[in-house]
Scaffold this motif. Structure first.
Motif, mmCIF file in Angstrom:
data_model
loop_
_atom_site.group_PDB
_atom_site.id
_atom_site.type_symbol
_atom_site.label_atom_id
_atom_site.label_comp_id
_atom_site.label_asym_id
_atom_site.label_seq_id
_atom_site.Cartn_x
_atom_site.Cartn_y
_atom_site.Cartn_z
ATOM 1 N N ASP A 136 0.854 -1.188 0.000
ATOM 2 C CA ASP A 136 0.000 0.000 0.000
ATOM 3 C C ASP A 136 0.889 1.237 0.000
ATOM 4 O O ASP A 136 2.114 1.141 -0.042
ATOM 5 C CB ASP A 136 -0.972 -0.019 1.189
ATOM 6 C CG ASP A 136 -0.262 -0.011 2.546
ATOM 7 O OD1 ASP A 136 0.927 0.355 2.595
ATOM 8 O OD2 ASP A 136 -0.896 -0.352 3.563
ATOM 9 N N ARG A 137 0.284 2.409 0.074
ATOM 10 C CA ARG A 137 1.048 3.646 -0.041
ATOM 11 C C ARG A 137 2.002 3.852 1.124
ATOM 12 O O ARG A 137 2.953 4.631 1.023
ATOM 13 C CB ARG A 137 0.101 4.847 -0.147
ATOM 14 C CG ARG A 137 -0.790 5.051 1.059
ATOM 15 C CD ARG A 137 -1.711 6.247 0.889
ATOM 16 N NE ARG A 137 -0.958 7.485 0.863
ATOM 17 C CZ ARG A 137 -1.518 8.678 0.682
ATOM 18 N NH1 ARG A 137 -2.817 8.770 0.477
ATOM 19 N NH2 ARG A 137 -0.793 9.758 0.690
ATOM 20 N N ASN A 138 1.769 3.125 2.226
ATOM 21 C CA ASN A 138 2.652 3.242 3.387
ATOM 22 C C ASN A 138 3.726 2.152 3.419
ATOM 23 O O ASN A 138 4.495 2.075 4.381
ATOM 24 C CB ASN A 138 1.827 3.188 4.675
ATOM 25 C CG ASN A 138 0.860 4.353 4.785
ATOM 26 O OD1 ASN A 138 1.233 5.488 4.505
ATOM 27 N ND2 ASN A 138 -0.373 4.077 5.180
ATOM 28 N N ASN A 140 3.176 -1.153 3.479
ATOM 29 C CA ASN A 140 2.743 -2.393 4.120
ATOM 30 C C ASN A 140 2.509 -3.471 3.061
ATOM 31 O O ASN A 140 1.985 -3.192 1.976
ATOM 32 C CB ASN A 140 1.465 -2.160 4.925
ATOM 33 C CG ASN A 140 1.656 -1.137 6.021
ATOM 34 O OD1 ASN A 140 2.604 -1.222 6.797
ATOM 35 N ND2 ASN A 140 0.766 -0.156 6.089
ATOM 36 N N THR A 175 -3.626 12.550 4.288
ATOM 37 C CA THR A 175 -3.787 11.737 5.498
ATOM 38 C C THR A 175 -3.312 12.466 6.749
ATOM 39 O O THR A 175 -3.561 12.003 7.853
ATOM 40 C CB THR A 175 -3.001 10.423 5.382
ATOM 41 O OG1 THR A 175 -1.604 10.715 5.241
ATOM 42 C CG2 THR A 175 -3.461 9.616 4.173
ATOM 43 N N ASP A 448 0.005 16.220 3.327
ATOM 44 C CA ASP A 448 0.752 15.252 2.527
ATOM 45 C C ASP A 448 0.029 14.782 1.278
ATOM 46 O O ASP A 448 0.436 13.788 0.665
ATOM 47 C CB ASP A 448 1.133 14.049 3.387
ATOM 48 C CG ASP A 448 -0.088 13.304 3.924
ATOM 49 O OD1 ASP A 448 -1.230 13.799 3.740
ATOM 50 O OD2 ASP A 448 0.081 12.237 4.536
ATOM 51 N N ARG A 476 5.553 6.853 -4.472
ATOM 52 C CA ARG A 476 4.758 5.812 -3.836
ATOM 53 C C ARG A 476 5.399 4.442 -4.061
ATOM 54 O O ARG A 476 5.715 4.078 -5.191
ATOM 55 C CB ARG A 476 3.342 5.807 -4.407
ATOM 56 C CG ARG A 476 2.446 4.695 -3.861
ATOM 57 C CD ARG A 476 1.061 4.785 -4.395
ATOM 58 N NE ARG A 476 0.397 5.998 -3.940
ATOM 59 C CZ ARG A 476 -0.849 6.332 -4.285
ATOM 60 N NH1 ARG A 476 -1.536 5.553 -5.089
ATOM 61 N NH2 ARG A 476 -1.376 7.434 -3.830
#
Length: 570
Positions: A136-138, A140, A175, A448, A476
């Motif tokens: 995902d974008r983080n 994970n 976010t 962000d 990303r």
């Protein structure tokens, strides 16, 4: 011992040395092969019959090729953004097709010279496609169905072939919003609820006991935030004395007039958002003074969360910020604040409910979140909570729902670290460089998110992510390389294309994230050279040649001895 045994021993030596030369030639031919792991020749004795004190039977020699798979090769920088090397243990997981099924074999390699094919899938020079986890974008890890997964397993079904075209355009929904600003400590607080006495003929300059039927010892209670304080009227105390006693109670203030006739006492809540309750205790002094009952009587809060959004109450300051939804659309929201009392402020995050803006059903009057900000005596942030002060909003996701079809934003509001002055503070008004009064000083507002942008660049990072950069500045991660580790990597089976197969001797593979749980680190824009040392190979070649020649001498000498034996008969 027989002469024939000596000759056979020599033949085994020729065979072993010729195989060793084959190993050396293979190493030299792959000197420039990326990620190639050399092989060395090892020898052991072949015993056909144990020697005695009076006899010896020659056996010969056995040849054992030993792969140096675990030996690290030299890492060299390259200009390719999609090249990667492993520093330490482990292998890239590769397949022979860009759309592998369960029946497609898994291979392992150190050759990280990956480049996209015509469809955007990353493969190395030998044509093997590298695999990893989607993220995902983080960052994970996700399985092919988009469900969160873990790296500490052998679940190769969680992996996918890395496809740089999987995201060609992207927007970054907001976010997090960071605020750095000073709220004016000198701002006049919004007035709380109050109650005023109305009894005529009270002389505020004289002792209150003895007037309006009040006697010394009469008392009343003030309750604020669950705490009750009793105020007792002593002999000789005036209205001003009683006002001072009330003002010493947390949550309430009082003022008294002292004209000498028809004087009044006013009790006010110190904080506009909280109720204060007054109650007769000993006798009925509140009733006698003409305070509005019935008792207990509530000094009701004059501000509740949402009053700024609805326009019922005017804010003291507004800080606007543009944020982005999941479709890349821009929206303006405001952080509005109002002073509620000493070191206490109300805040409301608000926006528009016009078409394609906030969902009015979920955000009446455009209210996204309201709450309370309190400060310490040194101006630093103390608490950041909801209106009931039961939920700490620090690092708390706040849902923002739109009516334009985009996904809801989950936003955290960052006002700085509690106890520090690195975000929102409360100090007195200051002056700018020109000497102008600045009541509210906004130092920074960061978020962000970003509008939609097309892919402009991509490449591996030092953490093993395949990261895509878009024209809007967003970077990303879309995949993370998988590193497979083995208990005995030197026991793996070599296969064409500079890849290896798992064997029983090597043990099962375990999938790891780069740099974790024993896996090596990924070095971006680098390649691992062959671990072959040319000088060593040349030396081994000379030694092998001499050994081969020596074994031929054994055979020719044995042949001459056989000739001598045959000539005896003649």
């Amino acid at each position: 011992m027989s002469l024939f045994g000596a000759m056979i021993s020599g033949v085994s030596g020729l065979n072993a040395q010729s195989q060793n030369l084959g190993v050396i030639s293979d190493n030299i031919s792959n000197l420039n092969t990326i990620g190639y792991k050399g092989t060395v020749g090892r020898f052991s004795t072949l015993v056909t019959e144990s020697a005695t004190n009076t006899s010896y039977t020659p056996g010969g020699v056995r040849f054992h090729p030993t792969a140096l798979i675990s030996k690290q090769g030299l890492l060299q920088a390259t200009s390719s953004n999609t090249a990667a090397a492993i520093s330490g243990d482990g292998f890239f997981v590769v397949r022979g097709t860009n759309n592998p099924g369960s029946d497609n074999e898994i291979f392992f390699t150190r050759a990280g010279d990956f480049k996209p094919d015509d469809d955007g899938y990353l493969r190395n020079t030998a044509g093997y496609y590298v695999q990893g986890w989607a993220t995902d974008r983080n960052g994970n890890l996700l399985d092919p169905a988009g469900t969160a997964t873990t790296s500490n397993s052998s679940a190769v079904s969680d992996l996918q072939v890395l496809d740089i075209n999987s995201i060609l355009t992207a927007a970054a929904s907001t976010t997090s919003i960071e605020f750095g600003a000073n709220l004016n400590r000198n701002e006049t607080a919004f007035v709380g609820g109050s109650n005023v006495s109305t009894t005529l003929g009270v002389d505020g300059t004289a002792a209150l006991a003895g007037q309006a039927g009040i006697t010394a010892g009469d008392s009343f209670d003030i309750t604020y935030n669950g705490t009750t304080t009793t105020i007792t009227i002593a002999a000789g105390e005036t209205l001003s004395d009683i006002a001072a006693k009330i003002s010493a109670v947390t949550g309430a203030t009082a003022t008294a007039t002292s004209t000498g006739a028809n004087d009044t006492l006013t009790i006010t809540g110190s904080f506009a958002d909280q109720d204060v309750v007054i109650t007769n205790n000993n006798n009925t002094p509140l009733t006698a003074l003409g305070f509005t009952g019935p008792f207990p009587a509530t000094l009701a809060a004059t501000y509740t969360g949402g009053d700024l959004a609805s326009g019922t109450v005017a804010e003291n300051n507004t800080m606007p910020v543009t944020i982005f939804d999941s479709l890349g659309s821009a929206h303006v929201v405001q952080l509005q604040v109002i002073k509620l009392g000493q070191n206490r402020w109300g805040f409301e995050l608000t926006g528009s409910t016009a078409a394609d803006e906030l969902d009015p059903a979920l955000h009446p009057d455009g209210l996204i979140q309201s709450g309370i900000i309190t400060f310490n005596g040194d101006g630093s942030l103390r608490t950041f909570t909801d209106n009931a002060e039961t939920t700490n909003l620090v690092d708390q996701d706040i849902a923002v729902n739109w009516s334009n079809g985009s996904n809801a934003n989950q936003i955290t509001i960052d006002l700085g670290i509690v106890g520090l002055t690195n975000g929102v503070t409360q100090f007195g008004a200051g002056s700018d460089s020109n000497g102008n009064l600045v009541e509210y000083d906004t130092k920074f507002i960061n978020q962000d998110g970003a509008q939609a942008g097309s892919m402009v660049n991509y490449g591996f990072t030092e953490d093993g992510f395949l990261q895509v950069e878009f024209a809007n500045g967003v970077k990303r991660p879309i995949y993370k390389l998988a590193i497979a580790t083995f208990e005995a990597p030197d026991e793996m089976e070599n296969h064409t294309g500079n890849v290896y197969r798992q064997t029983r001797e090597s043990g099962d593979y375990l999938l790891r994230e780069p740099g974790l749980n024993g896996a090596g680190n990924v070095v971006a824009s680098a390649l691992e050279s062959s671990n072959v040392d040319l000088a060593v190979e040349f030396t081994n070649m000379i030694v092998t040649q001499r050994a081969y020649s020596a074994n031929t001498k054994t055979i020719t000498t044995t042949d001459e001895m056989l000739d001598e034996l045959i000539r005896i008969k003649r």
